[in-house]
Design a protein around this motif. Structure first.
Motif, short mmCIF file in Angstrom:
data_model
loop_
_atom_site.label_atom_id
_atom_site.label_comp_id
_atom_site.label_asym_id
_atom_site.label_seq_id
_atom_site.Cartn_x
_atom_site.Cartn_y
_atom_site.Cartn_z
N MET A 242 -24.91 -11.03 15.58
CA MET A 242 -24.03 -10.22 16.67
C MET A 242 -24.27 -8.63 16.22
SD MET A 242 -24.39 -10.53 19.97
CE MET A 242 -23.56 -12.00 20.84
N ARG A 243 -23.84 -8.56 15.69
CA ARG A 243 -23.58 -7.41 14.93
C ARG A 243 -25.24 -6.62 14.36
NH1 ARG A 243 -19.23 -4.08 16.81
NH2 ARG A 243 -17.82 -5.26 16.75
N LEU A 244 -25.30 -7.58 13.41
CA LEU A 244 -27.10 -8.00 13.10
C LEU A 244 -27.94 -7.08 14.50
CD1 LEU A 244 -26.89 -9.06 9.68
CD2 LEU A 244 -26.71 -6.72 10.50
N LYS A 245 -28.18 -8.02 15.38
CA LYS A 245 -29.18 -8.21 16.17
C LYS A 245 -28.68 -6.84 17.31
CE LYS A 245 -31.79 -10.12 19.76
NZ LYS A 245 -32.77 -10.39 18.76
N MET A 246 -26.94 -6.12 17.48
CA MET A 246 -26.79 -4.74 18.30
C MET A 246 -26.98 -3.56 17.23
SD MET A 246 -25.75 -6.14 20.74
CE MET A 246 -25.42 -4.82 21.91
N HIS A 247 -27.48 -3.77 16.09
CA HIS A 247 -27.43 -2.63 15.68
C HIS A 247 -28.02 -2.61 14.39
CE1 HIS A 247 -23.51 -0.85 16.98
NE2 HIS A 247 -23.00 -1.85 16.44
N GLY A 248 -28.89 -3.55 14.13
CA GLY A 248 -30.11 -3.67 13.89
C GLY A 248 -29.37 -3.21 11.87
N THR A 249 -30.71 -2.83 10.81
CA THR A 249 -31.07 -3.20 9.84
C THR A 249 -29.27 -2.55 9.07
OG1 THR A 249 -32.45 -3.34 9.57
CG2 THR A 249 -31.38 -2.98 7.69
N LEU A 250 -28.36 -3.07 8.42
CA LEU A 250 -27.10 -2.62 8.11
C LEU A 250 -26.04 -2.97 6.43
CD1 LEU A 250 -24.97 -3.22 11.00
CD2 LEU A 250 -25.75 -1.38 10.46
N SER A 251 -25.95 -2.57 6.08
CA SER A 251 -25.33 -3.07 4.39
C SER A 251 -24.38 -3.71 4.56
CB SER A 251 -25.44 -1.34 3.46
OG SER A 251 -23.78 -1.10 4.12
N ALA A 252 -23.54 -4.82 3.70
CA ALA A 252 -22.65 -4.81 3.69
C ALA A 252 -21.34 -4.04 4.13
CB ALA A 252 -22.62 -5.89 2.58
N ALA A 253 -21.28 -3.02 3.43
CA ALA A 253 -20.05 -1.65 3.87
C ALA A 253 -20.45 -1.31 5.29
CB ALA A 253 -20.34 -0.38 2.89
N ALA A 254 -21.26 -1.15 5.42
CA ALA A 254 -21.55 -0.49 7.06
C ALA A 254 -21.52 -1.99 7.96
CB ALA A 254 -22.87 -0.34 7.32
N LEU A 255 -21.61 -3.03 7.32
CA LEU A 255 -20.90 -3.94 8.17
C LEU A 255 -19.74 -4.41 8.41
CD1 LEU A 255 -21.74 -6.36 10.31
CD2 LEU A 255 -22.65 -7.44 8.21
N GLY A 256 -19.37 -4.63 7.15
CA GLY A 256 -17.66 -4.81 6.93
C GLY A 256 -16.94 -3.78 8.09
N GLN A 257 -17.13 -2.49 8.23
CA GLN A 257 -16.56 -1.50 9.21
C GLN A 257 -15.99 -1.78 10.49
OE1 GLN A 257 -18.40 2.21 8.48
NE2 GLN A 257 -16.55 2.74 6.37
N HIS A 258 -17.72 -2.27 10.73
CA HIS A 258 -18.30 -2.85 12.26
C HIS A 258 -17.29 -4.07 12.44
CE1 HIS A 258 -21.44 -0.16 14.21
NE2 HIS A 258 -22.65 -0.96 12.78
N LEU A 259 -16.79 -4.98 11.58
CA LEU A 259 -16.17 -6.13 11.86
C LEU A 259 -14.63 -5.86 11.49
CD1 LEU A 259 -18.60 -8.81 10.09
CD2 LEU A 259 -18.03 -8.30 12.51
N GLY A 260 -14.30 -4.70 10.56
CA GLY A 260 -12.84 -4.06 10.33
C GLY A 260 -11.97 -4.87 9.63
N THR A 261 -13.43 -5.16 8.46
CA THR A 261 -12.70 -5.95 7.18
C THR A 261 -13.36 -4.66 6.46
OG1 THR A 261 -12.95 -8.06 6.17
CG2 THR A 261 -15.25 -7.48 7.03
N THR A 262 -13.65 -5.58 5.21
CA THR A 262 -13.87 -5.70 3.55
C THR A 262 -15.19 -5.55 3.66
OG1 THR A 262 -13.49 -7.04 2.70
CG2 THR A 262 -11.93 -5.27 2.36
N GLY A 263 -16.38 -3.89 3.09
CA GLY A 263 -17.67 -4.63 2.39
C GLY A 263 -17.97 -5.50 1.91
N GLU A 264 -16.66 -6.34 0.83
CA GLU A 264 -17.18 -7.34 -0.39
C GLU A 264 -17.38 -8.34 1.12
OE1 GLU A 264 -18.33 -10.01 -3.45
OE2 GLU A 264 -18.25 -7.88 -2.83
N ALA A 265 -16.03 -8.76 1.72
CA ALA A 265 -15.82 -9.89 2.47
C ALA A 265 -17.11 -9.80 3.32
CB ALA A 265 -14.32 -9.63 3.49
N ALA A 266 -17.94 -9.37 3.49
CA ALA A 266 -18.77 -9.14 4.71
C ALA A 266 -19.83 -9.51 3.69
CB ALA A 266 -19.50 -7.59 5.35
#
Length: 201
Positions: A1-25
């Protein structure tokens, strides 16, 4: 859902959106990649290691609500009821002619039967059919389509399937026979086409 809403993201940026670490993402992304739902590409931003940018695949996009199938069927019904079967046949014939012309141009440099089938499978995959091909022990070739992106339209009007088979026969050429052996619209898991090279006379 985050990728659909925000487009292409790095793991670190996705982790920020999800409130977790980049490695977990990243671990979640790797699991989704194994399912064919996301894909990564490396993006170089000057000095340093390139970053991986993640985006949804066509398979993932298909999981989101889409009313185009219902609209397509509705339009076909309107054409049939208001303009008649003849108008619908004209639409299908026009699509068949345009598709055939495009496919023949795309496989023009294929020198033998296997090359033409491989090129056709590649074309169909790019159109969303999840196509592949294989050679059987007896030399027969199989063109397999694991998905039908026009299934609703094909179910409403079998003319689309008939036209596609004719396009395949034209593109493969006169030196081989092409027969459909599995059919999604008829209840099959996939559409499979058996391609047999005709012996030289």
């Amino acid at each position: 859902m985050r990728l659909k809403m925000h487009g292409t993201l790095s793991a670190a940026a996705l982790g920020q959106h999800l409130g977790t670490t980049g490695e977990a993402a990243r671990q979640q992304l790797l699991r989704l990649a194994e399912e064919g739902l996301v894909e990564a590409r490396s993006l170089s931003a000057g000095v340093g290691r390139p970053t991986q940018q993640w985006s949804l695949t066509a398979a993932a996009q298909a999981r989101f609500p889409d009313t185009h199938a219902a609209l397509t069927v509705q339009l076909l019904d309107i054409v049939r009821s208001q303009l008649g079967e003849g108008a619908l046949d004209t639409i299908i014939a026009t699509r068949e002619a345009e598709t055939r012309q495009a496919y023949e141009g795309a496989v023009a440099n294929a020198t033998d039967l296997k090359d033409r089938v491989a090129a056709l499978a590649d074309l169909r995959s790019r159109e969303g059919y999840m196509a592949e091909w294989s050679e059987q022990p007896d030399g027969t070739l199989l063109l397999i389509e694991n998905h039908c992106p026009i299934c609703a339209a094909a179910t409403a009007c079998q003319g689309f399937c008939r036209a596609e088979l004719e396009v395949f026969r034209a593109v493969i050429g006169p030196g081989a026979t092409v027969e459909r052996s599995e059919h999604i619209v008829s209840g099959g898991r996939r559409c499979t086409y058996t391609i047999t090279e005709e012996p030289a006379s």
